[in-house]
Design an enzyme around this catalytic site. Sequence first.
Site, PDB file in Angstrom:
ATOM      1  N   CYS A 106       0.755  -1.196   0.111  1.00  0.00           N
ATOM      2  CA  CYS A 106      -0.287  -0.008   0.294  1.00  0.00           C
ATOM      3  C   CYS A 106       1.016   1.055  -0.116  1.00  0.00           C
ATOM      4  CB  CYS A 106      -0.830   0.303   1.346  1.00  0.00           C
ATOM      5  SG  CYS A 106      -0.555  -0.889   3.178  1.00  0.00           S
TER       6      CYS A 106
ATOM      7  N   ASP B 228       2.785   2.500   2.582  1.00  0.00           N
ATOM      8  CA  ASP B 228       2.751   3.250   3.560  1.00  0.00           C
ATOM      9  C   ASP B 228       4.041   2.982   4.160  1.00  0.00           C
ATOM     10  OD1 ASP B 228      -0.009   3.978   3.699  1.00  0.00           O
ATOM     11  OD2 ASP B 228      -0.198   2.096   4.872  1.00  0.00           O
TER      12      ASP B 228
ATOM     13  N   CYS C 299      -2.229   5.888   5.661  1.00  0.00           N
ATOM     14  CA  CYS C 299      -3.599   5.945   5.864  1.00  0.00           C
ATOM     15  C   CYS C 299      -3.912   6.299   7.089  1.00  0.00           C
ATOM     16  CB  CYS C 299      -4.638   4.051   5.289  1.00  0.00           C
ATOM     17  SG  CYS C 299      -4.278   3.375   6.558  1.00  0.00           S
TER      18      CYS C 299
ATOM     19  N   CYS D 192      -1.839  -2.904   8.832  1.00  0.00           N
ATOM     20  CA  CYS D 192      -1.762  -1.391   9.436  1.00  0.00           C
ATOM     21  C   CYS D 192      -0.323  -1.427  10.734  1.00  0.00           C
ATOM     22  CB  CYS D 192      -2.492  -0.323   9.660  1.00  0.00           C
ATOM     23  SG  CYS D 192      -3.314   0.006   8.354  1.00  0.00           S
TER      24      CYS D 192
END
Lengths: 139, 242
Positions: free
Chosen positions: A37, A39, A64, A107
Amino acid sequence: MAYSDKVIDHYNNPRNVGQMDKSSDEVGTGLVGAPECGDVMRLQIRVNPETQVIEEAKFKTFGCGSAIASSSLATEWVKGKTVAEALEIKNTDIVKELALPPVKIHCSVLAEDAIRAAIGDWKKKNNVAETAEVAVAAH
Amino acid sequence: MTSVVTTSAPAACWACRAALGGSPLLCAACGKVQPAAGIDYFQVFGSVVGFERRLTIDTAALEREFHRLSRRLHPDRFARATAQEQEWSLAATALLNDAYRTLRELVQRTEYLLKLEGFEIGEEFAGKNKTAKRQPPADLLEEVFELNMQLEEMRMNRKMGESDPALHSELTAVSLRFESELAKLDNNLVEKGAAWDAGAAAGDSAGRATAAKDMAAQLDRRRYLRNLVRDVNEALSTDKES
């Protein structure tokens, strides 16, 4: 997807954002990322060399809301813990606390990775063997 | 990893029993539409990609075959056929469109192949498999982090109604560098794809597995870079408006 109140709280008022001196022997830095993603997360800890207690923790995350909340929570949790205790923190604890939906579990994995990477960096700097149990001197 | 993968031999037409050459969606002998269940994108275009998962594809031939099959499978042609055939033609047309859109693009094609081969690619697999996790290389992470810091600074400047021409031009240079790195990555993907195909031709499953692993790593890096290029360009375009 709706974020939980706790995620929104950490997102709006992230705890412990910032950085510490990477070159200090007392500071461990973990930089991790998720290629899937995009990140990227940096988590730093400052460890008291006498007690091995994490006295300060800072983070900076680009990603995010869940990634920011996970790392914010991680810094809150590691503070005041010994290095050994901090290693006990599991991503599932973060998932539970923040009520992360399944698609955002990665996450929390990233936040756990960041804690481990920061501690690993600190151990390397201070010649603490990765495998050795870190004895808690304070007891 | 399995050994050399060839797709299952095309079965026979349900209506005339002729062996299905060409596309398994359509009987070349009697023109009847075939059920689409269990057919992958490479099989749909079997006559172009050779009934084998190949990455080096003649895209002009792919397009021709797409148009040919689109016409032959179009639901309008089956308006007076049985309800079952009408249903199959709808399903076949949908599958054909998905297959074409995926196979004509190098990156999508490669991602699709790796997924078929059991590699966990893409966001839906992020962090799911903790043991097989791939942490990006440290230097890439450092670079990504620094760049994000600069982007944030530029956005903050903009919020304050200021703009920093030096920062702007620095980021423009970064964007261009990443674009060229993306192009390089795509060239790499083509090369690895050829290695994959060569492994297939030689029955070299180890060679194939190596090529697949390389491609998965390239795609990871590519995804990072693509997101960065997008963010940088977005920030640059809003910065210009100030």
